[in-house]
Design a protein around this motif. Structure first.
Motif, PDB file in Angstrom:
ATOM      1  N   THR A   1     -82.753  31.660 -34.586  1.00 57.68           N
ATOM      2  CA  THR A   1     -81.484  30.967 -34.375  1.00 57.68           C
ATOM      3  C   THR A   1     -81.582  29.493 -34.765  1.00 57.68           C
ATOM      4  N   TYR A   2     -80.520  28.983 -35.351  1.00 56.64           N
ATOM      5  CA  TYR A   2     -80.476  27.580 -35.776  1.00 56.64           C
ATOM      6  C   TYR A   2     -80.472  26.636 -34.578  1.00 56.64           C
ATOM      7  N   THR A   3     -81.329  25.622 -34.642  1.00 59.69           N
ATOM      8  CA  THR A   3     -81.256  24.492 -33.721  1.00 59.69           C
ATOM      9  C   THR A   3     -81.518  23.229 -34.542  1.00 59.69           C
ATOM     10  N   ASN A   4     -81.061  22.095 -34.058  1.00 61.80           N
ATOM     11  CA  ASN A   4     -81.273  20.842 -34.777  1.00 61.80           C
ATOM     12  C   ASN A   4     -82.757  20.536 -34.933  1.00 61.80           C
ATOM     13  N   GLU A   5     -83.542  20.861 -33.919  1.00 63.78           N
ATOM     14  CA  GLU A   5     -84.977  20.590 -33.957  1.00 63.78           C
ATOM     15  C   GLU A   5     -85.656  21.449 -35.013  1.00 63.78           C
ATOM     16  N   ARG A   6     -85.312  22.730 -35.056  1.00 60.38           N
ATOM     17  CA  ARG A   6     -85.918  23.619 -36.051  1.00 60.38           C
ATOM     18  C   ARG A   6     -85.501  23.247 -37.466  1.00 60.38           C
ATOM     19  N   ALA A   7     -84.280  22.743 -37.600  1.00 62.02           N
ATOM     20  CA  ALA A   7     -83.762  22.397 -38.920  1.00 62.02           C
ATOM     21  C   ALA A   7     -84.511  21.214 -39.542  1.00 62.02           C
ATOM     22  N   LYS A   8     -85.293  20.496 -38.739  1.00 61.96           N
ATOM     23  CA  LYS A   8     -86.107  19.408 -39.270  1.00 61.96           C
ATOM     24  C   LYS A   8     -87.249  19.950 -40.129  1.00 61.96           C
ATOM     25  N   LEU A   9     -87.645  21.181 -39.862  1.00 63.96           N
ATOM     26  CA  LEU A   9     -88.756  21.802 -40.577  1.00 63.96           C
ATOM     27  C   LEU A   9     -88.329  22.949 -41.480  1.00 63.96           C
ATOM     28  N   LEU A  10     -87.169  23.512 -41.192  1.00 62.81           N
ATOM     29  CA  LEU A  10     -86.742  24.723 -41.877  1.00 62.81           C
ATOM     30  C   LEU A  10     -85.444  24.517 -42.639  1.00 62.81           C
ATOM     31  N   HIS A  11     -85.312  25.265 -43.710  1.00 64.60           N
ATOM     32  CA  HIS A  11     -84.060  25.247 -44.461  1.00 64.60           C
ATOM     33  C   HIS A  11     -83.287  26.520 -44.118  1.00 64.60           C
TER      34      HIS A  11
ATOM     35  N   GLY B   1     -97.967  25.848 -42.276  1.00 67.58           N
ATOM     36  CA  GLY B   1     -97.753  26.263 -43.649  1.00 67.58           C
ATOM     37  C   GLY B   1     -98.088  27.717 -43.913  1.00 67.58           C
ATOM     38  N   ARG B   2     -98.053  28.530 -42.858  1.00 66.97           N
ATOM     39  CA  ARG B   2     -98.409  29.943 -43.004  1.00 66.97           C
ATOM     40  C   ARG B   2     -97.176  30.850 -43.087  1.00 66.97           C
ATOM     41  N   ALA B   3     -96.014  30.286 -43.390  1.00 65.59           N
ATOM     42  CA  ALA B   3     -94.797  31.098 -43.494  1.00 65.59           C
ATOM     43  C   ALA B   3     -93.859  30.501 -44.536  1.00 65.59           C
ATOM     44  N   ASP B   4     -93.332  31.361 -45.401  1.00 63.94           N
ATOM     45  CA  ASP B   4     -92.323  30.959 -46.383  1.00 63.94           C
ATOM     46  C   ASP B   4     -90.937  31.442 -45.969  1.00 63.94           C
ATOM     47  N   ILE B   5     -90.887  32.596 -45.332  1.00 67.04           N
ATOM     48  CA  ILE B   5     -89.641  33.160 -44.836  1.00 67.04           C
ATOM     49  C   ILE B   5     -89.825  33.511 -43.368  1.00 67.04           C
ATOM     50  N   VAL B   6     -88.859  33.115 -42.539  1.00 67.06           N
ATOM     51  CA  VAL B   6     -88.882  33.464 -41.120  1.00 67.06           C
ATOM     52  C   VAL B   6     -87.673  34.335 -40.813  1.00 67.06           C
ATOM     53  N   LEU B   7     -87.895  35.406 -40.097  1.00 65.62           N
ATOM     54  CA  LEU B   7     -86.822  36.332 -39.764  1.00 65.62           C
ATOM     55  C   LEU B   7     -86.234  36.040 -38.388  1.00 65.62           C
ATOM     56  N   GLU B   8     -84.919  36.192 -38.283  1.00 66.69           N
ATOM     57  CA  GLU B   8     -84.235  36.206 -36.988  1.00 66.69           C
ATOM     58  C   GLU B   8     -84.545  34.981 -36.116  1.00 66.69           C
TER      59      GLU B   8
ATOM     60  N   PHE C   1     -80.222  39.055 -40.687  1.00 66.72           N
ATOM     61  CA  PHE C   1     -79.526  38.077 -39.889  1.00 66.72           C
ATOM     62  C   PHE C   1     -80.439  36.889 -39.585  1.00 66.72           C
ATOM     63  N   PHE C   2     -79.922  35.689 -39.767  1.00 69.26           N
ATOM     64  CA  PHE C   2     -80.634  34.441 -39.501  1.00 69.26           C
ATOM     65  C   PHE C   2     -81.877  34.258 -40.359  1.00 69.26           C
ATOM     66  N   ALA C   3     -82.012  35.015 -41.440  1.00 68.48           N
ATOM     67  CA  ALA C   3     -83.180  34.846 -42.306  1.00 68.48           C
ATOM     68  C   ALA C   3     -83.145  33.462 -42.919  1.00 68.48           C
ATOM     69  N   ILE C   4     -84.288  32.780 -42.945  1.00 70.17           N
ATOM     70  CA  ILE C   4     -84.349  31.421 -43.460  1.00 70.17           C
ATOM     71  C   ILE C   4     -85.582  31.238 -44.318  1.00 70.17           C
ATOM     72  N   SER C   5     -85.518  30.272 -45.176  1.00 72.95           N
ATOM     73  CA  SER C   5     -86.660  29.928 -46.010  1.00 72.95           C
ATOM     74  C   SER C   5     -87.382  28.752 -45.392  1.00 72.95           C
ATOM     75  N   THR C   6     -88.704  28.768 -45.452  1.00 69.36           N
ATOM     76  CA  THR C   6     -89.475  27.672 -44.873  1.00 69.36           C
ATOM     77  C   THR C   6     -90.421  27.061 -45.890  1.00 69.36           C
ATOM     78  N   PHE C   7     -90.042  27.058 -47.139  1.00 70.27           N
ATOM     79  CA  PHE C   7     -90.871  26.377 -48.114  1.00 70.27           C
ATOM     80  C   PHE C   7     -90.945  24.907 -47.727  1.00 70.27           C
ATOM     81  N   GLY C   8     -92.158  24.331 -47.743  1.00 67.87           N
ATOM     82  CA  GLY C   8     -92.360  22.968 -47.287  1.00 67.87           C
ATOM     83  C   GLY C   8     -91.477  21.969 -48.004  1.00 67.87           C
ATOM     84  N   LYS C   9     -91.209  20.856 -47.341  1.00 65.09           N
ATOM     85  CA  LYS C   9     -90.322  19.846 -47.926  1.00 65.09           C
ATOM     86  C   LYS C   9     -90.888  19.264 -49.219  1.00 65.09           C
ATOM     87  N   SER C  10     -92.208  19.338 -49.367  1.00 68.50           N
ATOM     88  CA  SER C  10     -92.818  18.798 -50.578  1.00 68.50           C
ATOM     89  C   SER C  10     -92.765  19.795 -51.727  1.00 68.50           C
TER      90      SER C  10
END
Length: 207
Positions: free
Chosen positions: A100-110, A91-98, A16-25
């Motif tokens: 919750t989506y927020t507009n602020e977090r979505a600036k850094l996370l997919h 840059g120490r995380a590629d996948i973040v578990l659990e 649930f809420f698993a997201i990828s955090t591969f950098g924007k570059s």
């Protein structure tokens, strides 16, 4: 669908809420050689550190099986909630578990598609006035994880709440049992789990 998309989709269906955090570059069709996964150290039953400091829980079991099938090496670290975004920014995380989506977090996370939603929950002592509405937090001492979505909601309340920011929900539960706070504010599923495994604690949804 390319490799990165497959990985994101696979996690979206299982954690649930698993997201990828591969950098924007980073190109979307690449997967790191070793995948760095990070989560909350006390978010039962999904993820937590047991008494020996070993990660366990529903999502941890799924991660192990998924990575085994993908044949990918990975690292897994469970930290306090407020440390998660620090690791993302560093840059120490590629996948973040659990998370919750927020507009602020979505600036850094997919964020991929969400298959489960975070419902607001409260923990309080048995015998106290039942909690059913957010307005009941007014004037109360309310614990929430530092850096959590729950803490953000408390800070944005249109009335005074005595917010106690704590490192993890286990600490918050201890404060509640010791009468050092009135309410613990967190995800409803987590509140229910803690109440079921705790003593003289009640969990309820918050409208």
């Amino acid at each position: 669908m390319k490799g990165h998309g497959k990985l994101v989709l696979l996690f979206a269906f299982t954690c649930f809420f698993a997201i990828s955090t591969f950098g924007k570059s980073t190109k979307a069709d690449t997967i790191p050689q070793t995948i760095k996964i990070i989560g909350d150290k006390f978010y039962p039953p999904y993820e937590m550190l047991n008494e020996n400091g070993v990660p366990e829980g529903f999502c941890i079991d799924l991660i192990s099986e998924i990575m085994k099938r993908l044949g990918k090496p990975y690292t897994l670290h469970l930290v306090s909630r407020h440390e998660i975004m620090k690791n993302v920014k560093a840059g120490r995380a590629d996948i973040v578990l659990e998370l919750t989506y927020t507009n602020e977090r979505a600036k850094l996370l997919h964020y991929g598609n969400i298959y489960n939603y975070a419902f607001k929950g409260a923990l309080y002592r048995r015998g106290d006035t039942p909690i059913a509405n957010f307005t009941q937090f007014k004037g109360k001492k309310v614990c929430a994880e530092k850096g959590s979505y729950a803490e953000e909601l408390l800070k944005s309340a249109p009335f005074k709440i005595n917010i106690i920011s704590i490192s993890d929900l286990q600490h918050a539960t201890n404060l509640l049992s010791a009468n050092k706070c009135d309410i613990v504010f967190c995800n409803l599923d987590i509140a229910k789990y803690i109440a079921t495994h705790g003593k003289d604690l009640v969990a309820s949804g918050v409208g």
